[in-house]
Design a protein around this motif. Structure first.
Motif, mmCIF file in Angstrom:
data_model
loop_
_atom_site.group_PDB
_atom_site.id
_atom_site.type_symbol
_atom_site.label_atom_id
_atom_site.label_comp_id
_atom_site.label_asym_id
_atom_site.label_seq_id
_atom_site.Cartn_x
_atom_site.Cartn_y
_atom_site.Cartn_z
ATOM 1 N N VAL A 62 6.824 15.527 11.388
ATOM 2 C CA VAL A 62 6.374 14.885 10.166
ATOM 3 C C VAL A 62 6.348 13.385 10.425
ATOM 4 O O VAL A 62 7.374 12.778 10.720
ATOM 5 N N THR A 63 5.165 12.823 10.332
ATOM 6 C CA THR A 63 5.052 11.381 10.527
ATOM 7 C C THR A 63 5.232 10.690 9.179
ATOM 8 O O THR A 63 4.679 11.138 8.166
ATOM 9 N N PRO A 64 5.998 9.626 9.158
ATOM 10 C CA PRO A 64 6.172 8.925 7.883
ATOM 11 C C PRO A 64 4.863 8.255 7.473
ATOM 12 O O PRO A 64 4.051 7.882 8.322
ATOM 13 N N PRO A 65 4.629 8.128 6.198
ATOM 14 C CA PRO A 65 3.390 7.478 5.764
ATOM 15 C C PRO A 65 3.393 6.005 6.151
ATOM 16 O O PRO A 65 4.433 5.369 6.269
ATOM 17 N N ALA A 66 2.207 5.497 6.366
ATOM 18 C CA ALA A 66 2.068 4.088 6.734
ATOM 19 C C ALA A 66 2.517 3.219 5.560
ATOM 20 O O ALA A 66 2.283 3.556 4.399
ATOM 21 N N PRO A 67 3.174 2.113 5.864
ATOM 22 C CA PRO A 67 3.606 1.249 4.755
ATOM 23 C C PRO A 67 2.393 0.669 4.031
ATOM 24 O O PRO A 67 1.397 0.307 4.639
ATOM 25 N N GLN A 68 2.508 0.624 2.719
ATOM 26 C CA GLN A 68 1.410 0.099 1.925
ATOM 27 C C GLN A 68 1.577 -1.406 1.767
ATOM 28 O O GLN A 68 2.675 -1.894 1.522
ATOM 29 N N THR A 69 0.482 -2.080 1.944
ATOM 30 C CA THR A 69 0.508 -3.532 1.753
ATOM 31 C C THR A 69 -0.310 -3.851 0.506
ATOM 32 O O THR A 69 -1.362 -3.269 0.270
ATOM 33 N N TYR A 70 0.215 -4.749 -0.262
ATOM 34 C CA TYR A 70 -0.450 -5.144 -1.488
ATOM 35 C C TYR A 70 -1.202 -6.440 -1.231
ATOM 36 O O TYR A 70 -0.618 -7.439 -0.811
ATOM 37 N N VAL A 71 -2.490 -6.393 -1.456
ATOM 38 C CA VAL A 71 -3.321 -7.583 -1.293
ATOM 39 C C VAL A 71 -3.794 -7.979 -2.689
ATOM 40 O O VAL A 71 -4.494 -7.228 -3.358
ATOM 41 N N GLU A 72 -3.375 -9.159 -3.106
ATOM 42 C CA GLU A 72 -3.773 -9.625 -4.426
ATOM 43 C C GLU A 72 -5.193 -10.159 -4.347
ATOM 44 O O GLU A 72 -5.511 -10.993 -3.513
ATOM 45 N N LYS A 73 -6.015 -9.610 -5.204
ATOM 46 C CA LYS A 73 -7.398 -10.061 -5.225
ATOM 47 C C LYS A 73 -7.490 -11.329 -6.067
ATOM 48 O O LYS A 73 -6.916 -11.403 -7.144
#
Length: 109
Positions: A62-73
């Motif tokens: 089981v591969t961990p999910p990729a970290p989510q990055t928040y990009v403020e528009k």
């Protein structure tokens, strides 16, 4: 007479049972192997069945999910108030009406 015939028939059936054959073959008297006389119907003829092998359990990675990055528009427009001069939200109310302005432009006149 009927009782005697019944007892003789029961004794004949018991003497032909598999337990009596085992007794006569030395199963109950370990070490006694006398002459064997009898008829065997059926039995384990042929080679034994092959051994049963069970497959190992499957390995699951089981591969961990990729970290989510928040990009403020950045907003595509900002709101400018001419009187009093300023941009929203520094100026909370604009009595003369808000003007849509593209960010980076100079203040409209």
């Amino acid at each position: 007479m009927k009782k005697l015939m019944l007892i003789v028939a029961a004794a004949a059936l018991m003497s032909a049972s598999s337990a009596s054959f085992a007794y006569g073959y030395g199963y109950y008297h370990h070490g006694f192997y006398g002459p064997r006389v009898g008829v065997i119907i059926g039995g384990p003829w042929g080679p034994p069945p092959p051994p049963v092998y069970y497959a190992p359990p499957p390995v699951v990675y089981v591969t961990p999910p990729a970290p989510q990055t928040y990009v403020e528009k950045t907003p595509s427009y900002v709101y400018y108030c001419p009187h009093p001069a300023g941009y929203y939200p520094q100026i909370p109310r604009c009595p003369s009406g808000w003007m849509k302005v593209v960010p980076g432009d100079s203040a409209p006149r």
